[in-house]
Design a protein around this motif. Structure first.
Motif, PDB file in Angstrom:
ATOM      1  N   THR A 175       6.557   3.413   1.092  1.00  7.58           N
ATOM      2  CA  THR A 175       6.318   4.835   0.883  1.00  7.58           C
ATOM      3  C   THR A 175       7.581   5.638   1.161  1.00  7.58           C
ATOM      4  O   THR A 175       7.913   6.566   0.423  1.00  7.58           O
ATOM      5  CB  THR A 175       5.168   5.329   1.791  1.00  7.58           C
ATOM      6  OG1 THR A 175       4.010   4.550   1.511  1.00  7.58           O
ATOM      7  CG2 THR A 175       4.869   6.783   1.555  1.00  7.58           C
ATOM      8  N   GLY A 176       8.305   5.282   2.195  1.00 10.02           N
ATOM      9  CA  GLY A 176       9.567   5.958   2.501  1.00 10.02           C
ATOM     10  C   GLY A 176      10.609   5.749   1.417  1.00 10.02           C
ATOM     11  O   GLY A 176      11.343   6.672   1.058  1.00 10.02           O
ATOM     12  N   VAL A 177      10.673   4.544   0.887  1.00 13.89           N
ATOM     13  CA  VAL A 177      11.614   4.253  -0.198  1.00 13.89           C
ATOM     14  C   VAL A 177      11.241   5.050  -1.449  1.00 13.89           C
ATOM     15  O   VAL A 177      12.102   5.662  -2.095  1.00 13.89           O
ATOM     16  CB  VAL A 177      11.660   2.734  -0.503  1.00 13.89           C
ATOM     17  CG1 VAL A 177      12.512   2.458  -1.732  1.00 13.89           C
ATOM     18  CG2 VAL A 177      12.189   1.966   0.691  1.00 13.89           C
ATOM     19  N   VAL A 199       0.842  -1.195   0.000  1.00 12.33           N
ATOM     20  CA  VAL A 199       0.000   0.000   0.000  1.00 12.33           C
ATOM     21  C   VAL A 199       0.880   1.250   0.000  1.00 12.33           C
ATOM     22  O   VAL A 199       1.814   1.365   0.791  1.00 12.33           O
ATOM     23  CB  VAL A 199      -0.946  -0.006   1.223  1.00 12.33           C
ATOM     24  CG1 VAL A 199      -1.806   1.237   1.251  1.00 12.33           C
ATOM     25  CG2 VAL A 199      -1.809  -1.255   1.211  1.00 12.33           C
ATOM     26  N   THR A 200       0.543   2.187  -0.910  1.00 13.19           N
ATOM     27  CA  THR A 200       1.313   3.427  -1.028  1.00 13.19           C
ATOM     28  C   THR A 200       0.386   4.636  -0.887  1.00 13.19           C
ATOM     29  O   THR A 200      -0.765   4.495  -0.496  1.00 13.19           O
ATOM     30  CB  THR A 200       2.045   3.489  -2.375  1.00 13.19           C
ATOM     31  OG1 THR A 200       1.085   3.431  -3.428  1.00 13.19           O
ATOM     32  CG2 THR A 200       3.031   2.342  -2.528  1.00 13.19           C
ATOM     33  N   GLY A 229      12.261   9.622  -5.043  1.00 16.30           N
ATOM     34  CA  GLY A 229      11.735  10.835  -5.662  1.00 16.30           C
ATOM     35  C   GLY A 229      12.503  12.086  -5.276  1.00 16.30           C
ATOM     36  O   GLY A 229      12.651  13.011  -6.074  1.00 16.30           O
ATOM     37  N   ASN A 230      13.002  12.126  -4.039  1.00 14.28           N
ATOM     38  CA  ASN A 230      13.767  13.277  -3.569  1.00 14.28           C
ATOM     39  C   ASN A 230      15.240  13.204  -3.941  1.00 14.28           C
ATOM     40  O   ASN A 230      15.982  14.148  -3.706  1.00 14.28           O
ATOM     41  CB  ASN A 230      13.650  13.418  -2.050  1.00 14.28           C
ATOM     42  CG  ASN A 230      12.284  13.888  -1.624  1.00 14.28           C
ATOM     43  OD1 ASN A 230      11.654  14.670  -2.327  1.00 14.28           O
ATOM     44  ND2 ASN A 230      11.816  13.409  -0.492  1.00 14.28           N
ATOM     45  N   ARG A 290      19.688   6.753  -4.666  1.00 14.88           N
ATOM     46  CA  ARG A 290      20.022   6.764  -6.097  1.00 14.88           C
ATOM     47  C   ARG A 290      20.224   5.365  -6.657  1.00 14.88           C
ATOM     48  O   ARG A 290      20.151   5.153  -7.857  1.00 14.88           O
ATOM     49  CB  ARG A 290      21.273   7.600  -6.336  1.00 14.88           C
ATOM     50  CG  ARG A 290      21.046   9.053  -5.982  1.00 14.88           C
ATOM     51  CD  ARG A 290      22.320   9.849  -6.144  1.00 14.88           C
ATOM     52  NE  ARG A 290      22.085  11.205  -5.730  1.00 14.88           N
ATOM     53  CZ  ARG A 290      21.997  12.218  -6.561  1.00 14.88           C
ATOM     54  NH1 ARG A 290      22.111  12.021  -7.854  1.00 14.88           N
ATOM     55  NH2 ARG A 290      21.807  13.426  -6.110  1.00 14.88           N
ATOM     56  N   VAL A 291      20.500   4.406  -5.776  1.00 11.07           N
ATOM     57  CA  VAL A 291      20.720   3.029  -6.198  1.00 11.07           C
ATOM     58  C   VAL A 291      19.907   2.129  -5.276  1.00 11.07           C
ATOM     59  O   VAL A 291      19.885   2.326  -4.065  1.00 11.07           O
ATOM     60  CB  VAL A 291      22.218   2.653  -6.120  1.00 11.07           C
ATOM     61  CG1 VAL A 291      22.440   1.203  -6.493  1.00 11.07           C
ATOM     62  CG2 VAL A 291      23.049   3.562  -6.999  1.00 11.07           C
TER      63      VAL A 291
END
Length: 83
Positions: free
Chosen positions: A40-42, A21-22, A47-48, A52-53
């Motif tokens: 959601t945190g990932v 769930v997101t 997104g921020n 990066r990997v």
């Protein structure tokens, strides 16, 4: 699930198990979340640009679903079983 079905078989039983769930698609507003735990945190970190990997297995599928859908499903299932 089997224990509930065996022990309480005469009681109407519905088990809803959504995927990962997101954030909300539209209700209460697009992008709404109440925490940054789990996927959601990932997603927010990617997104921020903080993440990066990400090491993943490319043959696996990650099924994400906006929180609106399982909540609406739970309401519909409760209405169906309650009427």
């Amino acid at each position: 699930e089997q224990l509930l079905e065996t022990k309480y078989g005469s009681v109407p039983l519905a088990i809803v198990r959504p995927s990962i769930v997101t954030a909300a698609e539209s209700i209460p507003f697009p992008g709404w979340v109440d925490n940054m735990n789990g996927a959601t945190g990932v997603i927010a970190g990617i997104g921020n640009g903080f993440i990066r990997v990400l090491k993943v297995k490319n043959n696996l599928v990650g099924d994400f679903i906006p929180v609106d859908y399982p909540i609406n499903l739970l309401i519909a299932v409760a209405w169906l079983f309650g009427s």
